[in-house]
Design an enzyme around this catalytic site. Sequence first.
Site, short mmCIF file in Angstrom:
data_model
loop_
_atom_site.label_atom_id
_atom_site.label_comp_id
_atom_site.label_asym_id
_atom_site.label_seq_id
_atom_site.Cartn_x
_atom_site.Cartn_y
_atom_site.Cartn_z
N CYS A 1 43.82 3.88 27.32
CA CYS A 1 45.19 4.40 27.44
C CYS A 1 45.63 4.32 28.89
CB CYS A 1 45.19 5.86 26.97
SG CYS A 1 44.50 6.04 25.33
N ARG B 1 47.90 -2.92 29.64
CA ARG B 1 46.66 -2.40 29.04
C ARG B 1 46.78 -2.34 27.52
NH1 ARG B 1 43.89 1.08 32.99
NH2 ARG B 1 43.08 2.36 31.33
N TRP C 1 46.39 3.92 23.46
CA TRP C 1 45.70 2.87 22.70
C TRP C 1 44.84 3.63 21.72
CZ3 TRP C 1 45.31 -2.34 21.94
CH2 TRP C 1 44.16 -2.81 21.32
N ASN D 1 42.36 9.76 28.32
CA ASN D 1 41.87 8.42 28.00
C ASN D 1 40.37 8.57 27.79
OD1 ASN D 1 41.46 5.67 27.72
ND2 ASN D 1 41.36 5.31 29.92
N LYS E 1 46.55 -15.59 21.01
CA LYS E 1 45.56 -14.51 20.98
C LYS E 1 45.27 -14.10 19.54
CE LYS E 1 42.63 -11.56 22.40
NZ LYS E 1 41.31 -12.12 22.77
C1 AGP Z 1 38.01 -16.88 20.50
O1 AGP Z 1 37.87 -17.00 21.91
C2 AGP Z 1 39.37 -17.34 20.03
N1 AGP Z 1 40.41 -16.69 20.75
C3 AGP Z 1 39.51 -17.31 18.52
O2 AGP Z 1 38.47 -18.11 18.00
C4 AGP Z 1 39.41 -15.92 17.83
O3 AGP Z 1 38.12 -15.43 17.91
C5 AGP Z 1 39.79 -16.12 16.35
O4 AGP Z 1 41.12 -16.56 16.29
C6 AGP Z 1 39.63 -14.85 15.53
O5 AGP Z 1 40.49 -13.86 16.00
P1 AGP Z 1 40.33 -12.37 15.42
O6 AGP Z 1 38.99 -11.88 15.83
O7 AGP Z 1 41.44 -11.60 16.07
O8 AGP Z 1 40.46 -12.44 13.93
#
Ligand code: AGP
Length: 611
Positions: free
Chosen positions: A2, A27, A75, A101, A606
């Site tokens: 947090c 964060r 968080w 936190n 991500k």
């Molecule tokens: C790993 O470095 C990658 N960013 C990617 O393989 C990731 O692990 C995959 O997309 C799974 O994501 P998740 O754990 O959020 O489901």
Amino acid sequence: MCGIIGYSGHRPAVPLLLEGLHRLEYRGYDSAGVAFEQGAHLQVVKAAGKLAALEEKLEKVPCMLATAGIGHTRWATHGLPVERNAHPHLSQGGGIAIIHNGIIENFQELKDELLARGHTFLSDTDTEVLAHLIGEERRMADNLGDAFARALRRAHGAYAVVMLAPEELGVIYAARMAAPLLMGVGTGEVFVASDIPAFLPYTREVVFLEDGEIARIEGGRWSVFSLADLSPVEKTVSHVPWDMQAAAKDGYRHFMLKEIMEQPRVIQDCLSGRITESASGHRVCLRELDGLPVPERLHIVACGTSYNAGLWGRQLLEHTGGIPTDLDIASEFRYRDPLLRPQDMVLVISQSGETADTLAALRLAREKGCKVIGLCNVLGSSIAREADVVLYTQAGPEISVASTKAMCSQMTLLALIALYYGQRRQPACADPELLEAIMGLPVLLAGALPAMRQKAEALAVRFSSARSFFYLGRGQYYALALEGALKLKELSYIHAEGYASGEMKHGPIALIDPAFPTFALALDNALFPKVKSNIQEVLARQGRVIALVQERDGKAPDLEVEEMWVLPEAHPVAASFLALPALQLFSYHVADYLGKDVDQPRNLAKSVTVE
Ligand code: AGP
């Protein structure tokens, strides 16, 4: 993790609190709130969602006269990310407000005691319990500071906590235990925060609090005491030369490096509240699973790094947990119409909790009548909400696209699940040595990481011109070989293949030549002779080899390779937790040396929320 900020000084507090919370947004958070003095009363305003929602509420509240206040971005660890769980939280009767936190491990026991005394709670959080406990201790204590200390002595776990109470107008108390907290000392004003960026534009004069210290701030004056006996503690004021960007990364060049280096704390947080001590020794406690039967068969389903974590955990789930375990890549699982029986269970692993293929696999498993266990990092995520039960890795927000600390926390939790099922099948802990080794990981890792960083950087420079790389491993190191290859690919854009060492002879060995180096994971003592012969096959074809090994009886194993990377001797399972950051650091330094965008590699997201 947090975001925390407190202020006491000569200026309106609320605008400074909001500004500071904005600087802590990186964060990650899901709700926010502030508390400030309104005459002799406390005014608390909080909102789920982003800071804009909180700011909108504050427009309707007179708040410009307050010169002391506290602010928080949450968080979520205990309790969903909804407004009632947002901080600040109040004591019974509302005379004390706190923000926090960390994780109070014994919050349930304290809550039961307070409930028995007639306390009523508005939230599901451990923080509100702490606020009530301070209020309860105030009845017996000489003053507010004493009550604060008495309550904290009863709280077990990690906390950075800040308190505001009109009983002492203009005064803020703060304390830390295993969670960051520091003061920014300005002219006639003092900030307290979880991170330097919160107040960096106003002062670079910083006092770092240590575990077991309490600070009292009033206007521009501050003092620090020992939690144990409230004796005064001498502190030095440090000047911080960082700019904003550097401060958000705790001084590291990239979030990825910061997240690799914080893995000791990540493991600690993942273990927090999940290991109990009894006369017969330590035991694993996973309340979330108590309501489910022991599965006859477990199907692990995940993507990417989370899949590699699951592959690593399978051996433990079978050997220590006694559970026959299958493994599937989610995008394959969801289209192969798997044969699942209602007595089977599916364990989906996802850091983000939003990966489309993994979510689809969860839904398919539930359609087939299976119970689904979610292993996630983000509270309130889709997978967390749709699973029958969810276990949180409690790793804090992972900012860098390349997943590092998430895998470390997933492996930790998988080891605990294996031990938990082992315990349920027999009264004593299935493998006390393994549990002790898991508990010792934070110290083991913290001791090994600095030297690993140096070694990885040196190796990266020498091998960064490779066009392709093999990563070889057996058993649990096959999973790490896949992960090492994935990291190098996604960060430096160098082709890399993770392979089971024993598979080399079945074709891939045709690729070996001096321009195609091999990273051989040779840490498993039982399988070492096998991996050694695989290494010799590579050497016989002029392949360059980096061998990742561990000391045995204080000596490096007998291997003739171009580069031997020797890690400290460790329990066979704990050794994986040393090998993982070694692979992460190697890939990080190769990518950084090649000038790649380490935290945001090209083409990657991500969270892959589409198929
Ligand atoms: C790993 O470095 C990658 N960013 C990617 O393989 C990731 O692990 C995959 O997309 C799974 O994501 P998740 O754990 O959020 O489901």
